[in-house]
Design an enzyme around this catalytic site. Structure first.
Site, PDB file in Angstrom:
ATOM      1  N   ASN A   1      16.934  14.026 -39.655  1.00  0.00           N
ATOM      2  CA  ASN A   1      18.064  14.887 -39.973  1.00  0.00           C
ATOM      3  C   ASN A   1      17.663  15.947 -40.999  1.00  0.00           C
ATOM      4  OD1 ASN A   1      21.605  14.236 -40.556  1.00  0.00           O
ATOM      5  ND2 ASN A   1      20.511  16.114 -40.864  1.00  0.00           N
ATOM      6  N   THR A   2      17.331  15.467 -42.204  1.00  0.00           N
ATOM      7  CA  THR A   2      17.105  16.387 -43.313  1.00  0.00           C
ATOM      8  C   THR A   2      15.952  17.366 -43.058  1.00  0.00           C
ATOM      9  OG1 THR A   2      17.838  14.576 -44.710  1.00  0.00           O
ATOM     10  CG2 THR A   2      16.893  16.469 -45.832  1.00  0.00           C
TER      11      THR A   2
ATOM     12  N   GLY B   1      15.729  11.147 -46.375  1.00  0.00           N
ATOM     13  CA  GLY B   1      15.880  12.462 -46.991  1.00  0.00           C
ATOM     14  C   GLY B   1      14.751  12.849 -47.923  1.00  0.00           C
TER      15      GLY B   1
ATOM     16  N   ALA C   1      13.852   8.253 -40.478  1.00  0.00           N
ATOM     17  CA  ALA C   1      13.925   8.608 -41.901  1.00  0.00           C
ATOM     18  C   ALA C   1      12.562   8.881 -42.520  1.00  0.00           C
ATOM     19  CB  ALA C   1      14.634   7.538 -42.730  1.00  0.00           C
ATOM     20  N   GLY C   2      12.508   9.944 -43.322  1.00  0.00           N
ATOM     21  CA  GLY C   2      11.339  10.227 -44.136  1.00  0.00           C
ATOM     22  C   GLY C   2      10.441  11.336 -43.623  1.00  0.00           C
TER      23      GLY C   2
ATOM     24  N   LYS D   1      23.676   2.925 -34.139  1.00  0.00           N
ATOM     25  CA  LYS D   1      22.578   2.907 -35.105  1.00  0.00           C
ATOM     26  C   LYS D   1      23.075   2.124 -36.304  1.00  0.00           C
ATOM     27  CE  LYS D   1      20.704   6.370 -38.187  1.00  0.00           C
ATOM     28  NZ  LYS D   1      19.734   5.857 -39.136  1.00  0.00           N
TER      29      LYS D   1
END
Lengths: 82, 265
Positions: free
Chosen positions: B216-217, B167, B194-195, B106
């Site tokens: 992830n977050t 995040g 992301a997001g 990645k």
């Protein structure tokens, strides 16, 4: 001789190999990778790669992260055991 | 490097290079409150691939391998998170490949510390170098069609547009861009990266035609990470099915569902 390992200067005896350095630092050698002066040194060549004065060594491993990752806040083994 | 994964419920598999997955959820390994919580979340998510970051080994203390805390069944996708130049990303990628013996990568080159927006120019430069070196490159980039085309032309196996800043949990901020990307690049593997903040965000990304979502977050910072991981699994499945089923058109006015004839007078 003086070498820089992960940005820290280390005073070492002469005639050491990359593998000797890893042993002196007492690092686990599984699933790490080593760069010497910005080039990756394959695991099989650690023992035959001599270090010289002013060498720059980077030793990396894997940590938790997704994107960018605020890894400075990453969990520690201790926090899990608590 | 192929993995034999059981196809359950559906033949709708997700492919990256010669790898085949049934799960369309890829998750991160950062920000969890404990290793145990991460493991529960990974299991609940049904994800078959997780991403990990490359960092200097601390010299002042003995450290165990973080990888030992990951289920060995999980495919590991190393990332170049934290790199700010093509040069750093290429070096990091080479180290990751040496340590893990995988060509998967990645690619992430950040352009700015406040927004963590990708540096598209540096990303493209790094992608070109890494593809030539045999890496299977999945680049994180701004949700821009022209950049997507350039990354695919460079030989990237998939493209990873952001939904919102890393995040931030804001969800898909520009659905039109993702729709256009899907329509203009029907054969590309698009992974929204992301997001995403909650399950509906993931469903929306999939309804827009993403092939997969990386997050992830959203999971790690949920109060109950495992529960959110399961919610994400279901949302991605729901969003995928909705996309595949072809939704009804939107209309400005009502359209009765019941027959108009036979109403009592």
């Amino acid at each position: 001789m003086q070498v820089y390992v992960n940005g820290e200067d280390k005073e070492l005896g002469d005639g050491l190999s990359l593998l000797d350095l890893l042993n002196i630092l007492n690092l686990p050698i599984q699933r790490i990778a080593v760069e010497l002066n910005r080039s990756v040194v394959r695991r099989a060549e650690w023992a035959s790669t001599p270090l010289k004065d002013d060498d720059r060594v980077e030793i990396v491993h894997f940590v938790g992260g997704g994107s960018f990752g605020r890894i400075e806040k990453k969990m520690s083994v201790e926090s899990q055991q608590r | 490097m192929s993995t034999a994964l059981t196809v359950k419920e559906t033949d709708d598999v997700f492919e990256i290079g010669d790898l085949t997955f049934t799960s369309r959820l890829i998750i991160g390994t950062g920000k969890y409150r404990s290793h145990a919580e991460m493991q529960r979340a990974h299991e609940a998510s049904g994800a078959e691939m997780v991403t990990v970051a490359v960092r200097r080994v601390p010299l002042d203390r003995s450290s165990e391998s973080f990888l030992d805390y990951l289920d060995p069944k999980l495919k590991i996708l190393p990332n170049t998170a934290g790199c700010y130049s093509a040069d750093d990303a290429v070096r990091t990628a080479r180290l990751a490949r040496e340590a893990l013996q995988t060509d998967l990568l990645k690619l992430e080159v950040i352009g700015d510390q406040t927004t963590l927006f990708p540096d598209n120019e540096q990303t493209l430069e790094a992608a070109r170098i890494l593809v030539k070196e045999g890496f299977v490159v999945l680049p994180y980039f701004n949700d821009d069609l022209i950049m997507a085309k350039k990354l695919l032309d460079a030989g990237c196996v998939a493209i990873m547009p952001l939904a919102a800043p890393i995040g931030s949990g804001l969800g898909v901020q520009n659905p039109a861009n993702l729709r256009i990307m899907r329509e203009q690049l029907p054969d590309a593997t698009i992974i929204v990266d992301a997001g995403v903040g909650t399950a509906s965000d993931a469903a929306i990304a999939m309804e827009l035609g993403a092939d997969a979502v990386l997050m992830n977050t959203a999971i790690a910072e949920a109060q109950d990470a495992a529960k959110m991981a399961e919610a994400m699994k279901l949302a991605i499945k729901a969003g995928r099915l909705a996309y595949m089923s072809g939704r009804m058109p939107k209309r400005l006015y009502a359209s009765a569902s019941s027959p108009l004839a036979g109403v009592i007078k």
